[in-house]
Write a protein that holds these residues in place. Sequence first.
Motif: not given
Length: 310
Positions: A284-298
């Motif tokens: 879950q931590a990986f998935g949430r951090a992945l979403a956060h990283t993509l969101a920051r770029q987006a």
Amino acid sequence: MTDASNPASHAASSPVEPAARAASARPTDTVITVVEPEARAPLGRLREWLSAERLTVRMVRPEAGDPLPAFEDLGDGLVVLGGPMNAHAVAAHPWIPELGELLRRVVAEDFPAVAICLGAQIAAEALGGATAAPSPYGTERGVVELELTEAAATDPLFSEIVDESVRAAVRAGVSTQDGTRLPVLVSHDDGVVRLPETATLLASSAKAPVQAWRMGKLLALQHHPESTPARVEFVESRVTARALGLDADDETLMSLTDADLPAEAVAAGQRVRAEAERVEPVVQAFGRALAHTLARQAHAHRVSAANGGE
């Protein structure tokens, strides 16, 4: 096939939604286009994590007849999911080359993107690498350990995801061997066997020398951060049942309940689920951090576009 030897691996799907989900998005919304090749390989809980980052999700389902968008219509980011087909099956799935062209443009334009399983394999083929179907290294299902490369610790996109995952592992008492390994959920028969020339290798596993890599702002993952313990249990029990001799086509296999399966197959699924639940905080931590990283770029892309690309 890309995922778990048969389409039964995708039965835990979300309800089908209209492809034009983002049509009502406001002009100021940050929009992520999600290409879902097969409805039984859904976005899953990654949708919740992306939404929590104030992203509007637009679904595109090419197998259901949705046309792939032009690059200019992607919005502010792209996610390409997995599916039961392989990256070479262009005759049966003519949208695959078009998706490859789109991924080439994404990398050329330094556009935020994540490609998962089949998506990562199509990206590798499109960008000059190679995939094998099936992989010469064998099938992976359930929980495996990512073996992180030295580049993973300093990568501008992946390192933050690794750090969050390692912190979660420490809290949960899950070993990471001093931050060099991470448990993830996998389900694939095929795999990338040669990286694109300028790609950065970020992680491997025992049966997949290419598990995670980056090229530009494209982050490619062989594993499934959107998956769950229940889903890997379903996959393992049905695949085991078939290996034990259960004679059923894919559609029938997906519809079977545990009561219809051999006890040995049910037990195999339960064992995999227990292991997945043990490492669930890390996944879950990986998935949430992945979403956060993509969101920051987006979000940054949205601001840049609003300012005329400055």
